[in-house]
Design a protein around this motif. Structure first.
Motif, mmCIF file in Angstrom:
data_model
loop_
_atom_site.group_PDB
_atom_site.id
_atom_site.type_symbol
_atom_site.label_atom_id
_atom_site.label_comp_id
_atom_site.label_asym_id
_atom_site.label_seq_id
_atom_site.Cartn_x
_atom_site.Cartn_y
_atom_site.Cartn_z
ATOM 1 N N ASN A 5 -6.104 -20.442 18.355
ATOM 2 C CA ASN A 5 -5.696 -19.083 18.671
ATOM 3 C C ASN A 5 -5.189 -18.426 17.397
ATOM 4 O OD1 ASN A 5 -4.188 -16.791 19.454
ATOM 5 N ND2 ASN A 5 -3.843 -17.665 21.489
ATOM 6 N N ILE A 6 -5.703 -17.237 17.092
ATOM 7 C CA ILE A 6 -5.299 -16.541 15.870
ATOM 8 C C ILE A 6 -3.795 -16.276 15.828
ATOM 9 C CG2 ILE A 6 -5.726 -14.205 16.719
ATOM 10 C CD1 ILE A 6 -6.868 -13.663 13.825
ATOM 11 N N ASN A 7 -3.200 -16.083 16.974
ATOM 12 C CA ASN A 7 -1.757 -15.825 17.010
ATOM 13 C C ASN A 7 -0.940 -17.017 16.494
ATOM 14 O OD1 ASN A 7 -1.958 -13.177 18.085
ATOM 15 N ND2 ASN A 7 -2.405 -14.079 20.089
ATOM 16 N N ASP A 8 -1.519 -18.204 16.556
ATOM 17 C CA ASP A 8 -0.829 -19.395 16.068
ATOM 18 C C ASP A 8 -0.758 -19.445 14.544
ATOM 19 O OD1 ASP A 8 -0.535 -20.227 18.695
ATOM 20 O OD2 ASP A 8 -2.297 -21.552 18.619
ATOM 21 N N VAL A 9 -1.618 -18.723 13.874
ATOM 22 C CA VAL A 9 -1.647 -18.794 12.410
ATOM 23 C C VAL A 9 -1.209 -17.496 11.737
ATOM 24 C CG1 VAL A 9 -3.400 -20.590 12.353
ATOM 25 C CG2 VAL A 9 -4.096 -18.197 12.356
ATOM 26 N N LEU A 10 -0.883 -16.478 12.482
ATOM 27 C CA LEU A 10 -0.461 -15.206 11.897
ATOM 28 C C LEU A 10 0.762 -15.357 10.999
ATOM 29 C CD1 LEU A 10 -1.051 -12.627 14.767
ATOM 30 C CD2 LEU A 10 -2.299 -12.866 12.612
ATOM 31 N N LYS A 11 1.591 -16.329 11.292
ATOM 32 C CA LYS A 11 2.791 -16.526 10.477
ATOM 33 C C LYS A 11 2.442 -16.973 9.055
ATOM 34 C CE LYS A 11 3.379 -21.133 12.443
ATOM 35 N NZ LYS A 11 4.163 -21.926 13.359
ATOM 36 N N TYR A 12 1.187 -17.383 8.816
ATOM 37 C CA TYR A 12 0.767 -17.838 7.495
ATOM 38 C C TYR A 12 0.078 -16.753 6.666
ATOM 39 C CZ TYR A 12 1.664 -22.356 9.617
ATOM 40 O OH TYR A 12 2.251 -23.412 10.248
ATOM 41 N N VAL A 13 -0.091 -15.556 7.207
ATOM 42 C CA VAL A 13 -0.737 -14.467 6.478
ATOM 43 C C VAL A 13 0.060 -14.183 5.207
ATOM 44 C CG1 VAL A 13 -1.295 -12.003 6.533
ATOM 45 C CG2 VAL A 13 -1.801 -13.431 8.512
ATOM 46 N N GLY A 14 -0.653 -14.110 4.080
ATOM 47 C CA GLY A 14 -0.009 -13.830 2.801
ATOM 48 C C GLY A 14 0.358 -15.078 2.022
ATOM 49 N N PHE A 15 0.249 -16.243 2.643
ATOM 50 C CA PHE A 15 0.543 -17.501 1.955
ATOM 51 C C PHE A 15 -0.690 -17.952 1.170
ATOM 52 C CE2 PHE A 15 4.015 -17.416 4.784
ATOM 53 C CZ PHE A 15 4.939 -18.393 4.426
ATOM 54 N N SER A 16 -0.471 -18.752 0.156
ATOM 55 C CA SER A 16 -1.574 -19.347 -0.595
ATOM 56 C C SER A 16 -1.886 -20.717 -0.016
ATOM 57 C CB SER A 16 -1.200 -19.497 -2.071
ATOM 58 O OG SER A 16 -1.003 -18.231 -2.655
ATOM 59 N N LEU A 17 -3.163 -21.051 -0.028
ATOM 60 C CA LEU A 17 -3.607 -22.347 0.468
ATOM 61 C C LEU A 17 -4.105 -23.159 -0.718
ATOM 62 C CD1 LEU A 17 -4.391 -24.209 2.860
ATOM 63 C CD2 LEU A 17 -6.623 -23.089 2.819
ATOM 64 N N TYR A 18 -3.608 -24.361 -0.851
ATOM 65 C CA TYR A 18 -3.998 -25.240 -1.945
ATOM 66 C C TYR A 18 -4.663 -26.482 -1.378
ATOM 67 C CZ TYR A 18 -0.876 -22.276 -4.621
ATOM 68 O OH TYR A 18 -0.276 -21.196 -5.209
ATOM 69 N N VAL A 19 -5.690 -26.937 -2.095
ATOM 70 C CA VAL A 19 -6.420 -28.123 -1.673
ATOM 71 C C VAL A 19 -6.401 -29.118 -2.821
ATOM 72 C CG1 VAL A 19 -8.675 -29.006 -0.978
ATOM 73 C CG2 VAL A 19 -7.920 -26.769 -0.178
#
Length: 98
Positions: free
Chosen positions: A3-17
Motif C-alpha cells: 500500500n502506497i500509504n505505508d511508504v509515504l513517510k519515506y518520501v524525500g529520503f535517500s535510498l542506498y544499496v
C-alpha cells in the motif's frame, strides 16, 4: 509494502544499496554511481570531460559531463555511447554536443 500509504513517510529520503550484496548486473548495465567521475573521451580518443552526474529522464539516462569551462549532456544510449571501460567512457561526439 503493498500500500502506497505505508511508504509515504519515506518520501524525500535517500535510498542506498550495498553493491556487494546487490544483484549482478547484465552486460551493458551500470550503476549510476559507478559512472560518476569517469573520464569521457570522444571517438578520436580525445579527453572531453568527466561525468559529474547521471540524470534520469523517462526515456533514458543522461550523463552530465564537465569540461574545463562548461557542462553538457550526453544521452546514455547506443547512438552516443561507443564503450564503457573500467577507466573511461568513449562516446560518439556529434557536432554541437559541447
Amino acid at each position: 509494502h503493498n500500500n502506497i500509504n505505508d511508504v509515504l513517510k519515506y518520501v524525500g529520503f535517500s535510498l542506498y544499496v550495498d553493491t556487494e550484496t546487490a544483484p549482478a548486473l547484465e552486460e551493458g548495465e551500470y550503476y549510476c554511481d559507478d559512472l560518476i567521475d569517469m573520464e569521457v573521451y570522444n571517438q578520436n580518443d580525445e579527453l572531453i570531460g568527466v561525468v559529474v552526474d547521471v540524470l534520469e529522464i523517462p526515456t533514458y539516462k543522461l550523463l552530465e559531463v564537465k569540461d574545463q569551462d562548461k557542462k553538457f549532456l550526453v544521452p546514455f544510449i547506443d547512438e552516443f555511447i561507443i564503450d564503457v571501460l573500467d577507466d573511461k567512457i568513449i562516446i560518439n561526439e556529434i557536432e554541437g554536443l559541447r
